[in-house]
Scaffold this active site. Structure first.
Site, mmCIF file in Angstrom:
data_model
loop_
_atom_site.group_PDB
_atom_site.id
_atom_site.type_symbol
_atom_site.label_atom_id
_atom_site.label_comp_id
_atom_site.label_asym_id
_atom_site.label_seq_id
_atom_site.Cartn_x
_atom_site.Cartn_y
_atom_site.Cartn_z
ATOM 1 N N ASP A 1 1.467 -0.470 9.451
ATOM 2 C CA ASP A 1 1.886 0.910 10.234
ATOM 3 C C ASP A 1 3.430 1.183 10.047
ATOM 4 O O ASP A 1 3.762 2.217 9.724
ATOM 5 C CB ASP A 1 1.387 0.658 11.601
ATOM 6 C CG ASP A 1 1.484 1.894 12.447
ATOM 7 O OD1 ASP A 1 1.689 3.116 11.841
ATOM 8 O OD2 ASP A 1 1.287 1.853 13.572
ATOM 9 N N ILE B 1 0.933 -1.179 0.014
ATOM 10 C CA ILE B 1 -0.079 0.075 -0.096
ATOM 11 C C ILE B 1 1.027 1.405 -0.049
ATOM 12 O O ILE B 1 0.368 2.356 -0.379
ATOM 13 C CB ILE B 1 -1.058 -0.028 1.269
ATOM 14 C CG1 ILE B 1 -2.195 0.874 0.848
ATOM 15 C CG2 ILE B 1 -0.223 0.340 2.352
ATOM 16 C CD1 ILE B 1 -3.453 0.526 1.697
ATOM 17 N N SER C 1 -6.873 -4.995 10.827
ATOM 18 C CA SER C 1 -6.909 -5.954 11.875
ATOM 19 C C SER C 1 -6.566 -7.352 11.462
ATOM 20 O O SER C 1 -6.324 -8.262 12.295
ATOM 21 C CB SER C 1 -8.339 -5.791 12.273
ATOM 22 O OG SER C 1 -8.720 -4.933 13.299
ATOM 23 N N THR C 2 -6.251 -7.466 10.217
ATOM 24 C CA THR C 2 -5.947 -9.027 9.845
ATOM 25 C C THR C 2 -4.844 -9.468 9.950
ATOM 26 O O THR C 2 -4.415 -10.535 9.307
ATOM 27 C CB THR C 2 -6.352 -9.131 8.444
ATOM 28 O OG1 THR C 2 -5.727 -8.334 7.520
ATOM 29 C CG2 THR C 2 -8.006 -8.811 8.260
ATOM 30 N N GLY C 3 -3.619 -8.653 10.423
ATOM 31 C CA GLY C 3 -2.196 -9.052 10.673
ATOM 32 C C GLY C 3 -1.942 -9.264 12.202
ATOM 33 O O GLY C 3 -2.729 -10.277 12.798
ATOM 34 N N ASN D 1 -2.414 1.981 15.714
ATOM 35 C CA ASN D 1 -2.828 1.496 17.078
ATOM 36 C C ASN D 1 -3.271 2.871 17.829
ATOM 37 O O ASN D 1 -2.739 3.861 17.375
ATOM 38 C CB ASN D 1 -1.615 0.734 17.939
ATOM 39 C CG ASN D 1 -0.406 1.549 18.113
ATOM 40 O OD1 ASN D 1 -0.455 2.458 18.677
ATOM 41 N ND2 ASN D 1 0.561 1.255 17.231
HETATM 42 N N1 AR6 Z 1 0.806 -3.028 2.396
HETATM 43 C C1 AR6 Z 1 -0.455 -3.417 2.345
HETATM 44 N N2 AR6 Z 1 -0.860 -4.209 3.215
HETATM 45 C C2 AR6 Z 1 0.019 -4.603 4.331
HETATM 46 C C3 AR6 Z 1 1.367 -4.059 4.278
HETATM 47 C C4 AR6 Z 1 1.518 -3.358 3.155
HETATM 48 N N3 AR6 Z 1 3.002 -2.696 3.059
HETATM 49 N N4 AR6 Z 1 2.159 -4.917 5.458
HETATM 50 C C5 AR6 Z 1 1.109 -5.582 5.902
HETATM 51 N N5 AR6 Z 1 0.031 -5.456 5.398
HETATM 52 P P1 AR6 Z 1 -1.365 -5.296 10.555
HETATM 53 P P2 AR6 Z 1 -3.444 -4.787 12.197
HETATM 54 C C6 AR6 Z 1 -1.142 -6.288 5.697
HETATM 55 O O1 AR6 Z 1 -0.465 -6.397 11.121
HETATM 56 O O2 AR6 Z 1 -3.631 -6.349 12.145
HETATM 57 C C7 AR6 Z 1 0.809 -2.526 14.085
HETATM 58 O O3 AR6 Z 1 1.691 -2.896 14.920
HETATM 59 C C8 AR6 Z 1 -1.247 -7.364 6.463
HETATM 60 O O4 AR6 Z 1 -0.785 -8.554 5.700
HETATM 61 O O5 AR6 Z 1 -0.218 -4.397 9.776
HETATM 62 O O6 AR6 Z 1 -4.625 -4.013 12.311
HETATM 63 C C9 AR6 Z 1 0.012 -1.532 14.646
HETATM 64 O O7 AR6 Z 1 0.954 -0.607 14.978
HETATM 65 C C10 AR6 Z 1 -2.526 -7.652 7.039
HETATM 66 O O8 AR6 Z 1 -3.397 -8.328 6.029
HETATM 67 O O9 AR6 Z 1 -2.155 -4.260 11.234
HETATM 68 C C11 AR6 Z 1 -0.901 -1.985 15.332
HETATM 69 O O10 AR6 Z 1 -0.191 -2.241 16.787
HETATM 70 C C12 AR6 Z 1 -2.910 -5.995 7.305
HETATM 71 O O11 AR6 Z 1 -2.036 -5.528 6.290
HETATM 72 C C13 AR6 Z 1 -1.013 -3.438 14.946
HETATM 73 O O12 AR6 Z 1 0.013 -3.923 14.282
HETATM 74 C C14 AR6 Z 1 -3.135 -5.486 8.525
HETATM 75 O O13 AR6 Z 1 -1.935 -6.165 9.057
HETATM 76 C C15 AR6 Z 1 -2.519 -3.343 13.882
HETATM 77 O O14 AR6 Z 1 -2.615 -4.683 13.671
#
Ligand code: AR6
Length: 175
Positions: free
Chosen positions: A36, A13, A123-125, A26
């Site tokens: 993030d 993204i 939220s899916t990571g 967060n």
């Molecule tokens: N581009 C697009 N999608 C991505 C990228 C990217 N560069 N990197 C990861 N994803 P997550 P959450 C996908 O963990 O679950 C952070 O530490 C990833 O595969 O980024 O909302 C924040 O500070 C997944 O499908 O976010 C919070 O503490 C999706 O993005 C916490 O993680 C979201 O994964 C938030 O967790």
């Protein structure tokens, strides 16, 4: 008027030149891992400075809420930061909170006259929300809400992995 377009994109993204990209942040707004971490790393310190000003003014961000900053060195114009729910099994209000992330992000995008907005799978990571369930909430919420926001012409769902891409393509056939 033509209905706004929903597009599925596989990739990172931080490379998307939409008017706004959404960050799965967060409540501290001070960065973290996942998407993030990538946004702050590639966007540079200006984004964090703006987040710090927001926190100084209004405190941390509650789950489901959204705020907007510029996008620093990223190709987007804005970053919309929202806080998704941590998955706790699904009976702790997670679907409603995730829905609020999409609603509030779209409302903010519309307020800033954004024409195209790109979402990651909020939220899916790290937060552990099952990908298929989260995608269903995302697509349903955006579809329902978009017709009220005539300024937004395109919503991109950016999938980081093949599983997510397959899930979104099933939900949005032909995209
Ligand atoms: N581009 C697009 N999608 C991505 C990228 C990217 N560069 N990197 C990861 N994803 P997550 P959450 C996908 O963990 O679950 C952070 O530490 C990833 O595969 O980024 O909302 C924040 O500070 C997944 O499908 O976010 C919070 O503490 C999706 O993005 C916490 O993680 C979201 O994964 C938030 O967790």
């Amino acid at each position: 008027m033509e209905p706004a377009k929903l597009t599925v994109v596989k990739g990172d993204i931080t490379k998307i030149a939409a008017d706004a990209i959404v960050n799965a942040a967060n409540s501290s707004l001070m960065g973290g891992g996942g998407v993030d971490g990538a946004i702050h790393r590639k966007g540079g310190p200006k984004i964090l400075d703006e987040c710090r000003d927001i926190v100084a003014r209004q405190g941390g961000l509650a789950t489901g809420e959204a705020v907007i900053t510029t996008a620093g060195k990223l190709p987007a114009k804005y970053v919309i930061h929202t806080v998704g729910p941590v998955w706790r099994g699904g009976n702790d209000g997670e679907p409603g909170l995730l829905r609020n992330c999409y609603l509030n992000s779209l409302d903010l995008a519309n307020k800033y006259q954004v024409v195209s907005v790109a979402f990651p799978g909020i939220s899916t990571g790290i937060y552990g929300y099952p990908k298929a369930d989260a995608a269903k909430v995302a697509v349903e919420t955006v579809t329902e809400h978009l017709h009220k926001l005539t300024g937004i012409r395109e919503v991109l769902f950016v999938c980081f992995d093949e599983e997510s891409e397959r899930i979104y393509r099933e939900l949005i056939p032909g995209r």
